[in-house]
Write a protein that holds these residues in place. Structure first.
Motif, PDB file in Angstrom:
ATOM      1  N   CYS A  76      23.801 -50.869  28.461  1.00 40.94           N
ATOM      2  CA  CYS A  76      22.669 -51.754  28.173  1.00 40.94           C
ATOM      3  C   CYS A  76      22.760 -52.471  26.837  1.00 40.94           C
ATOM      4  CB  CYS A  76      21.358 -50.966  28.230  1.00 40.94           C
ATOM      5  SG  CYS A  76      20.899 -50.439  29.900  1.00 40.94           S
ATOM      6  N   SER A  84      17.192 -48.551  24.483  1.00 41.89           N
ATOM      7  CA  SER A  84      17.362 -48.295  25.914  1.00 41.89           C
ATOM      8  C   SER A  84      17.038 -46.853  26.269  1.00 41.89           C
ATOM      9  CB  SER A  84      18.798 -48.629  26.327  1.00 41.89           C
ATOM     10  OG  SER A  84      19.722 -47.752  25.686  1.00 41.89           O
ATOM     11  N   LEU A 110      13.222 -46.539  26.370  1.00 40.84           N
ATOM     12  CA  LEU A 110      12.638 -47.156  27.557  1.00 40.84           C
ATOM     13  C   LEU A 110      12.950 -46.369  28.829  1.00 40.84           C
ATOM     14  CD1 LEU A 110      13.350 -50.952  26.913  1.00 40.84           C
ATOM     15  CD2 LEU A 110      11.254 -49.666  26.442  1.00 40.84           C
ATOM     16  N   SER A 111      14.043 -45.612  28.857  1.00 47.84           N
ATOM     17  CA  SER A 111      14.467 -44.924  30.081  1.00 47.84           C
ATOM     18  C   SER A 111      13.639 -43.699  30.416  1.00 47.84           C
ATOM     19  CB  SER A 111      15.939 -44.503  29.944  1.00 47.84           C
ATOM     20  OG  SER A 111      16.083 -43.518  28.918  1.00 47.84           O
ATOM     21  N   THR A 169      11.513 -43.561  33.750  1.00 47.85           N
ATOM     22  CA  THR A 169      11.779 -44.893  34.309  1.00 47.85           C
ATOM     23  C   THR A 169      13.139 -44.882  34.993  1.00 47.85           C
ATOM     24  OG1 THR A 169      10.533 -45.868  32.471  1.00 47.85           O
ATOM     25  CG2 THR A 169      11.865 -47.362  33.811  1.00 47.85           C
ATOM     26  N   ASP A 198      16.760 -46.346  36.206  1.00 48.61           N
ATOM     27  CA  ASP A 198      17.766 -47.104  35.464  1.00 48.61           C
ATOM     28  C   ASP A 198      17.715 -48.596  35.783  1.00 48.61           C
ATOM     29  OD1 ASP A 198      18.720 -44.868  34.157  1.00 48.61           O
ATOM     30  OD2 ASP A 198      20.220 -44.429  35.692  1.00 48.61           O
ATOM     31  N   THR A 217      14.947 -50.060  33.640  1.00 53.20           N
ATOM     32  CA  THR A 217      15.339 -50.047  32.224  1.00 53.20           C
ATOM     33  C   THR A 217      16.360 -51.140  31.931  1.00 53.20           C
ATOM     34  OG1 THR A 217      14.952 -47.654  32.111  1.00 53.20           O
ATOM     35  CG2 THR A 217      16.286 -48.633  30.388  1.00 53.20           C
ATOM     36  N   MET A 247      15.903 -54.245  29.274  1.00 53.97           N
ATOM     37  CA  MET A 247      16.851 -54.439  28.168  1.00 53.97           C
ATOM     38  C   MET A 247      17.472 -55.826  28.207  1.00 53.97           C
ATOM     39  SD  MET A 247      16.962 -52.041  25.982  1.00 53.97           S
ATOM     40  CE  MET A 247      18.426 -52.652  25.150  1.00 53.97           C
ATOM     41  N   ILE A 283       8.962 -55.661  28.259  1.00 45.96           N
ATOM     42  CA  ILE A 283       9.427 -54.352  28.746  1.00 45.96           C
ATOM     43  C   ILE A 283       8.727 -53.924  30.026  1.00 45.96           C
ATOM     44  CG2 ILE A 283       9.993 -53.639  26.395  1.00 45.96           C
ATOM     45  CD1 ILE A 283       7.513 -51.825  26.502  1.00 45.96           C
ATOM     46  N   VAL A 305       8.268 -50.775  32.754  1.00 45.78           N
ATOM     47  CA  VAL A 305       8.777 -49.437  32.460  1.00 45.78           C
ATOM     48  C   VAL A 305       7.608 -48.460  32.392  1.00 45.78           C
ATOM     49  CG1 VAL A 305      10.760 -50.355  31.201  1.00 45.78           C
ATOM     50  CG2 VAL A 305       8.666 -49.798  29.972  1.00 45.78           C
ATOM     51  N   TRP A 346       4.462 -48.186  29.474  1.00 42.91           N
ATOM     52  CA  TRP A 346       4.923 -49.306  28.657  1.00 42.91           C
ATOM     53  C   TRP A 346       4.008 -49.576  27.471  1.00 42.91           C
ATOM     54  CZ3 TRP A 346       1.857 -53.665  28.231  1.00 42.91           C
ATOM     55  CH2 TRP A 346       0.810 -53.786  29.162  1.00 42.91           C
ATOM     56  N   LYS A 366       5.014 -47.190  24.778  1.00 38.19           N
ATOM     57  CA  LYS A 366       6.346 -47.517  24.286  1.00 38.19           C
ATOM     58  C   LYS A 366       6.333 -48.751  23.394  1.00 38.19           C
ATOM     59  CE  LYS A 366       8.718 -45.206  28.077  1.00 38.19           C
ATOM     60  NZ  LYS A 366       9.600 -45.328  29.258  1.00 38.19           N
TER      61      LYS A 366
END
Length: 382
Positions: free
Chosen positions: A142, A159, A162-163, A166, A168, A171, A175, A200, A203, A206, A209
């Protein structure tokens, strides 16, 4: 000239005076020998010591008085030298107790799962194609490979943040939007929350995040010049960064193996395969249990192996045990939990409910017909 001496030694049973004349040595020698022979009868004295004292007294000067004085001083010393006699007439031997202070503690048994090497080999075989989502859209794929080193490390951390919770695919898409917008600590810090949220979304979590990314970017710009910390202790101090992200960031960004990155896939599969001495309830306990026995050279590999295996074969629900090479050695193979019954399924079936309603309707209709017939009969009677 007459000399009077009073013998005060405790070995004399009675107090008496010994009279000696000058140059008459035989009387004093006889007295000394008689005293020593009496002492030998009373006490269990070493014969060798007694003979030495007798010889020394008899070979003294011609003056007999000196012999008696010398004997009076020697006898108390002999009394102290005599060891205490036991009931059997000899001294008891003392037992020497030795302590081994330098003994090394017993080593704890090194526990390992019985078939883990065989199972790991089968997982490698099933992951040969590397076609799982983590292989194409994971944190290693990513970041911008052409960006400066500090920017690449920052994008790896973003990354990973964010994962959490979530997939892949989601994510990787987020990204890509962030990289187009500008994914650096300074750029994210200057972006407003609404814009960052749109970048984002969708995700998991969110909104939280967005806050974590802004706070982390501010700390990195202030304390690390836009780069990320190079230790697990420094990484876990960042908002929204846990042990799993910290160990993976150390491996991917800094190329240092500090621990096993355990996510939900690694946690689930390790418990299913019986790779833990005791079942664990969260990924952090699973990480500690794995690190106790798994060789360190496998810590970096085990994450992507088990994550891809969990995405393709060992699924969270309804795992594909029939195609798994470990189905004969896995203790959890073919043990799917039964599907939960809904309230509608626990109650009567629709057909049964329809029959019941039909019966009720029939009963109602027959009742109504009975009432009508009764009324007509009463009218006829009138």
């Amino acid at each position: 000239m007459l000399l009077r001496f009073r013998m005060t030694s405790p070995y004399f049973s009675q107090n008496r005076t010994v009279v000696t004349r000058r140059c008459k040595q035989i009387d004093t020698s006889t007295a000394a020998v008689s005293l020593l022979s009496g002492l030998r009868k009373r006490r269990n004295v070493n014969a060798v010591k007694i003979e030495e004292e007798e010889a020394r007294v008899c070979l003294s000067t011609p003056d007999g008085s000196q012999d008696l004085f010398q004997l009076a001083t020697v006898l108390p010393k002999l009394e102290t030298d005599v060891p205490p006699s036991s009931s059997h007439g000899r001294r008891r031997r003392q037992i020497k107790v030795e302590y081994d202070e330098g003994a090394a503690p017993a080593k704890a048994e090194h526990w390992q799962p019985p078939d883990w090497r065989k199972q790991l080999g089968f997982i490698r075989d099933m992951r040969t194609n590397r076609d799982a989502p983590v292989d194409h859209m994971g944190a290693e794929k990513c970041y911008d490979a052409e960006a400066p080193a500090n920017v690449r490390r920052f994008q790896v951390l973003v990354s990973l943040m964010l994962s959490s919770q979530t997939k892949d695919q989601v994510t990787a898409a987020a990204m890509q939007r962030l990289r187009t917008h500008g994914c650096t600590a300074e750029k994210l810090l200057s972006t407003d929350d609404d814009t960052l949220g749109k970048l984002i979304y969708p995700v998991g979590f969110w909104r939280n995040k967005v806050k974590f990314l802004k706070l982390t970017a501010a700390m990195l710009v202030k304390d690390f010049g836009g780069d990320i910390p190079d230790s697990v202790e420094g990484l876990v101090c960042l908002p929204g960064v846990g042990p799993k992200m910290a160990h993976l960031a150390m491996d991917i960004a800094w190329d240092q193996v500090s621990g096993i990155g355990v996510d939900t896939h690694v946690h689930r599969i390790s418990n299913r395969l019986g790779w833990l001495r005791k079942a664990t309830k969260n990924p952090e306990k699973t990480r500690k249990a794995l690190e106790e026995w798994l060789p360190r050279e496998l810590w970096s590999e085990i994450n992507w192996l088990l994550v891809g295996f969990g995405q393709q074969v060992c699924l969270p629900t309804n795992p594909l045990c029939s195609v798994c090479l470990n189905q004969h050695s896995c203790p959890s193979a073919h043990q799917n939990s039964p599907a939960k019954r809904t309230k509608a399924q626990t109650s009567s079936s629709p057909a049964l409910r329809t029959n019941k309603n039909t019966v009720v309707k029939d009963e109602t209709t027959s009742g109504e017909l009975g009432r009508v017939n009764s009324a007509s009969q009463r009218r006829t009677a009138r």
